[in-house]
Write a protein that holds these residues in place. Structure first.
Motif, PDB file in Angstrom:
ATOM      1  N   SER A  14       2.402 -18.871 -31.176  1.00 17.00           N
ATOM      2  CA  SER A  14       3.147 -18.188 -30.117  1.00 17.00           C
ATOM      3  C   SER A  14       4.651 -18.220 -30.397  1.00 17.00           C
ATOM      4  N   GLY A  15       5.158 -19.377 -30.816  1.00 17.43           N
ATOM      5  CA  GLY A  15       6.572 -19.471 -31.171  1.00 17.43           C
ATOM      6  C   GLY A  15       6.924 -18.628 -32.376  1.00 17.43           C
ATOM      7  N   LEU A  16       6.024 -18.570 -33.337  1.00 17.51           N
ATOM      8  CA  LEU A  16       6.250 -17.759 -34.533  1.00 17.51           C
ATOM      9  C   LEU A  16       6.403 -16.289 -34.177  1.00 17.51           C
ATOM     10  N   MET A  17       5.562 -15.810 -33.258  1.00 17.68           N
ATOM     11  CA  MET A  17       5.630 -14.412 -32.845  1.00 17.68           C
ATOM     12  C   MET A  17       6.959 -14.102 -32.163  1.00 17.68           C
ATOM     13  N   LEU A  18       7.342 -14.946 -31.207  1.00 14.01           N
ATOM     14  CA  LEU A  18       8.566 -14.696 -30.458  1.00 14.01           C
ATOM     15  C   LEU A  18       9.795 -14.725 -31.358  1.00 14.01           C
ATOM     16  N   ALA A  19       9.882 -15.747 -32.217  1.00 12.26           N
ATOM     17  CA  ALA A  19      11.055 -15.881 -33.077  1.00 12.26           C
ATOM     18  C   ALA A  19      11.126 -14.763 -34.107  1.00 12.26           C
ATOM     19  N   THR A  20       9.990 -14.263 -34.547  1.00 10.27           N
ATOM     20  CA  THR A  20       9.988 -13.146 -35.492  1.00 10.27           C
ATOM     21  C   THR A  20      10.683 -11.935 -34.877  1.00 10.27           C
ATOM     22  N   ASN A 108       1.753 -11.549 -24.518  1.00 13.73           N
ATOM     23  CA  ASN A 108       2.425 -12.839 -24.665  1.00 13.73           C
ATOM     24  C   ASN A 108       2.406 -13.639 -23.366  1.00 13.73           C
ATOM     25  N   ALA A 109       2.568 -12.963 -22.226  1.00 11.68           N
ATOM     26  CA  ALA A 109       2.568 -13.668 -20.944  1.00 11.68           C
ATOM     27  C   ALA A 109       1.207 -14.286 -20.647  1.00 11.68           C
ATOM     28  N   ALA A 110       0.141 -13.513 -20.846  1.00 14.44           N
ATOM     29  CA  ALA A 110      -1.204 -14.051 -20.626  1.00 14.44           C
ATOM     30  C   ALA A 110      -1.511 -15.156 -21.627  1.00 14.44           C
ATOM     31  N   TRP A 111      -1.032 -15.020 -22.845  1.00 13.44           N
ATOM     32  CA  TRP A 111      -1.185 -16.052 -23.875  1.00 13.44           C
ATOM     33  C   TRP A 111      -0.563 -17.358 -23.387  1.00 13.44           C
ATOM     34  N   ASN A 112       0.636 -17.294 -22.838  1.00 13.46           N
ATOM     35  CA  ASN A 112       1.317 -18.505 -22.400  1.00 13.46           C
ATOM     36  C   ASN A 112       0.610 -19.187 -21.242  1.00 13.46           C
ATOM     37  N   VAL A 170      -0.698 -14.517 -37.852  1.00 12.86           N
ATOM     38  CA  VAL A 170      -1.007 -15.010 -36.511  1.00 12.86           C
ATOM     39  C   VAL A 170      -2.458 -14.724 -36.144  1.00 12.86           C
ATOM     40  N   LEU A 171      -2.972 -13.570 -36.493  1.00  8.36           N
ATOM     41  CA  LEU A 171      -4.376 -13.252 -36.218  1.00  8.36           C
ATOM     42  C   LEU A 171      -5.305 -14.259 -36.897  1.00  8.36           C
ATOM     43  N   ALA A 172      -4.940 -14.695 -38.101  1.00 11.71           N
ATOM     44  CA  ALA A 172      -5.747 -15.698 -38.792  1.00 11.71           C
ATOM     45  C   ALA A 172      -5.702 -17.039 -38.057  1.00 11.71           C
TER      46      ALA A 172
END
Length: 395
Positions: A14-20, A108-112, A170-172
């Motif tokens: 999740s952090g990787l996605m946001l920072a990317t 992302n919101a539902a993920w969190n 991330v999918l992996a």
């Protein structure tokens, strides 16, 4: 412990996605030719998707369970990120970029919310304050994402390729990490009882105060995530790659604080930790806004990052004290907190067009002060005192 490792991996992803996304935001801006205000309006698309999603995600988690919700939400987020890169750099389409950001925000919101419910379940099982460590791995992901973003910016790597590669990675992680997840108690009720739990949570004073507490600190974190790279670039004259490095300094400070947060919480307690966090955040904000040089700005980012690190995970723990009501209360606190985290920074972009980006960031300190005074709401929930027994026996 496979379960723990799987949850840690999903927080990291999740952090990787946001920072990317955040670290390459200057490249997105340049590809579309946008001003500060226009970037803020574009980010409102992500805010709208996030807010719509987080407001119902507690109910979804109770119906589907945190594992299934997380798989669906995280997969949507990963795919949407890839589309953002193609839409901005390949097609130069503002409409498609905004649409993809809306979907990314929703996922992302539902993920969190779902990951916080799963993390709270694991914390209760282990009997130790592990939520800061979980959020610490989120921050590890942001450090890695920011480093990759700085490298990509320095190498002039197209964001379409960069975002696509991160999406595949991330999918992996999602596929491998969620295999170890355990069922949680949040989806044990019927649809009617789940709606009642959510309605009750929105009427609980302590839950609402927790949400307002998180609001100020989440805005401070979100403002850094969305605007630090641009503020260093435009306010201090730094090049794009230095802006990405500055964001990396901020998330590194967050990571260190969160990884050591369990020990600090055990020694000081929730209320003291949140008050120290708010004070550090305010000091960092003021130094960043009014500091005389790039060097002081980087020092300010350390205080800022250390300050915002623990408030959100501590509030999630406080909202999750009761496992049967965890999803409902986490949803309420997240709705308020993510509303600030995601809605505030775009509005700061509009304010920046009038007062300048650095001065706009200074206004965040007002809500941080409010969080300081609301810290007692994060203390342990008081158990109900049973009514004294009444002797109904006839003499």
């Amino acid at each position: 412990m496979p379960w723990r490792n799987g949850v840690l991996a999903l927080y990291l992803a999740s952090g990787l996605m946001l920072a990317t996304l955040v670290s390459r935001l200057p490249s997105v801006r340049d590809a579309l030719g946008l001003s500060h205000g226009e970037v803020g309006l574009l980010l409102l698309c992500m805010t709208a998707g996030s807010f719509a999603s987080v407001s119902v995600s507690g109910f979804v988690v109770m119906r589907l369970g945190s594992k299934r919700t997380l798989v669906l939400a995280a997969s949507l987020t990963a795919v949407a990120l890839a589309v953002v890169g193609v839409a901005a750099a390949g097609l130069h389409s503002l409409v498609l970029t905004g649409t993809a950001l809306g979907l990314l925000g929703a996922g992302n919101a539902a993920w969190n919310v779902s990951s916080n419910v799963q993390g709270a379940a694991m914390e209760r099982t282990l009997g130790v304050p592990i939520m800061p460590v979980l959020h610490g791995f989120f921050s590890v992901g942001t450090v890695l994402g920011a480093a990759a973003g700085a490298l990509g910016a320095a190498l002039h790597l197209s964001i379409s390729w960069h975002f696509a590669a991160m999406s595949v990675a991330v999918l992996a992680i999602i596929h491998l990490g969620t295999r170890t997840f355990r069922p949680d108690a949040s989806n044990a009720g019927s649809g009617h009882s789940n709606k009642s739990l959510l309605a009750d949570a929105w009427r609980e004073p302590r839950t609402l105060v927790l949400g307002v507490l998180v609001l100020g600190m989440a805005l401070a974190e979100g403002a850094a995530g969305d605007w630090v790279a641009l503020a260093l670039s435009d306010g201090y004259g730094a090049i794009n790659s230095v802006g990405a490095i500055g964001y990396g300094v901020f998330v590194t400070a967050m990571t260190l604080a969160r990884l050591g947060g369990g020990f600090v919480l055990a020694r000081l307690g929730r209320v003291v930790v949140i008050r120290i966090s708010a004070a550090s955040t305010l000091a960092g904000l003021l130094l960043f806004v009014f500091g005389p040089s790039l060097h002081t700005a980087f020092a300010a980012l350390v205080f800022w990052g250390l300050g915002v690190a623990l408030s959100f995970p501590v509030a999630m723990t406080a909202a999750s004290d009761d496992p049967m009501r965890a999803a409902a209360r986490v949803s309420v606190v997240s709705t308020i907190g993510y509303g600030a985290f995601l809605g505030g920074p775009p509005l700061l972009g509009l304010l920046a067009d009038r007062v300048g980006l650095l001065h706009a960031l200074g206004y965040v300190g007002i809500l941080v002060v409010l969080s300081f005074f609301l810290a007692p709401a994060a203390g342990p929930r008081k158990a109900a005192v049973p009514a004294p027994a009444t002797n109904t026996t006839e003499p």
